[in-house]
Motif scaffolding. Structure first.
Motif: not given
Length: 394
Positions: A46-54
């Motif tokens: 993992p590097q970063y999440t999406d912006q809506r659901a995390g």
């Protein structure tokens, strides 16, 4: 909900500081175990999440952030050593040491070939953690020495720095982030008695100290040198608002990097530089206490939770290294305040990450996400607070 923790190192007249309970929530190990169980096969990180659901976004191991998730597993092993495993802290749900070892295996091929340039220092983090647990680990020794060799090979004595990003000569680029990668040189020097590695690390720090820091204590993100003469040819940003602005995560890397160099060498100039960068960082936080992605960007500007947690760890290290009680107090209190404010904003139980409101790269519109490095330094900060006697495991 917050826990008020009295600071034993402070003078009696100083008020207690507020440590967020979320640092020690049972959701921390639950979320991290769930992420481990979701790792793709073959391994991606993992590097970063999406912006809506995390939801975590996963990337090939040949990525600069790949060492942070395995290091987070090791950090939970440290937490269990500090606190034990109780029903309240939730640390008994996994063997964190074994998970850290398993998650690190996909990094081993990068010891001989990768495209991460100076960021091999970040890739070495879980192996440094393993060596602390098992000094006889051949896997860890080989990894640390291999990554240090790769970094040392990027050193140019004319410039006085290790090269960051690759570009055709005579362009030699160095970014402030590289201050955090120097530590692997010192770990390898300890293992091999190769003092040249220490010399390279100190020379890079000295050159960066001269050229990378503005008169007001802010930092440039990217410096360009001439490969053949060592002359500075440009100073700019890649992830900040403008060439003349101060990108907050870069400033945080600088604080933590110079504090680490002071710890490793005892050189007072590194301590003074870390303090200078810390003062700028703290003096430029807006009144709401939330660290913005760039201190000089116009409002409204998104936060960067990772800059806050990285800086908090750098400040806690400075507090540990200080001998003056008032400065110990200043830096530890500032770290706790950073953690308090960013937790209020970014702690998000519904996301797969621990924190939201990270800014990966604002110019590329990659913001308002969780970040694996922000989460790692969130967990590490909790461990440091416990070790320093500034927080309780409960």
């Amino acid at each position: 909900m917050k826990a008020v923790v009295a600071l034993g190192i402070l003078a009696p007249s100083v008020l207690a500081a507020t440590v967020p309970n979320e640092l020690f929530s049972s959701l921390v190990p639950q979320k991290i175990l769930a992420t481990f169980n979701d790792l793709p096969n073959p391994t991606q990180y993992p590097q970063y999440t999406d912006q809506r659901a995390g939801d975590w976004q996963y990337f090939n191991p040949n990525t600069w952030t790949s060492g942070f998730f395995p290091s987070t597993l090791y950090a939970l092993n440290t937490r269990r050593t500090l606190c034990g495993a109780t029903s309240r802290n939730g640390l008994g749900i996994a063997n964190w040491l074994e998970l850290g070892r398993e998650a690190s295996r996909a990094l081993i091929p990068l010891e001989t070939k990768n495209s991460q340039g100076h960021d091999v220092g970040f890739l070495s983090f879980p192996f440094v953690e393993e060596l602390a647990v098992n000094p006889n680990s051949e896997t860890a020794v080989t990894a640390i020495n291999s990554f240090a060799k790769l970094l040392a090979n990027r050193f140019n004595p004319t410039v006085g720095c290790t090269r960051s990003w690759d570009a055709p000569d005579p362009d030699f680029q160095v970014i402030i982030d590289n201050m955090m990668n120097l530590e692997v040189l010192f770990h390898s020097a300890e293992l091999t008695n190769n003092d040249t590695l220490r010399t390279i690390g100190k020379k890079h720090a000295d050159t960066t100290m001269i050229n990378h820091i503005r008169q007001d204590g802010g930092t440039w993100h990217v410096l360009h040198y001439n490969t053949f003469t060592g002359a500075v040819t440009a100073k700019r940003t890649a992830q900040g608002f403008a060439d003349s602005s101060t990108w907050s995560r870069g400033q945080a890397w600088g604080i933590y990097g110079y504090a680490t160099m002071f710890k490793l060498t005892g050189k007072a100039e590194y301590r003074d530089t870390a303090v200078r960068l810390a003062d700028y960082f703290l003096d430029h936080i807006p009144n709401d206490g939330i660290v913005p992605w760039d201190f000089n960007a116009p409002s409204p500007k998104p936060a960067d939770s990772s800059a806050a947690t990285i800086a908090a760890n750098g400040l806690l290290l400075l507090s540990q290294l200080e001998t003056t009680p008032s400065l110990k107090e200043k830096f530890s209190n500032a770290a706790i305040e950073l953690l308090e404010k960013i937790t209020e904003l970014a702690w998000n139980p519904s996301w797969q990450s621990l924190l939201s409101n990270g800014t990966v790269n604002a110019p590329a519109r990659n913001q308002l996400t969780g970040t694996v490095y922000g989460d790692y330094y969130f967990v590490k900060a909790g461990n440091e607070l416990i070790s320093m006697g500034l927080a309780s495991c409960t």
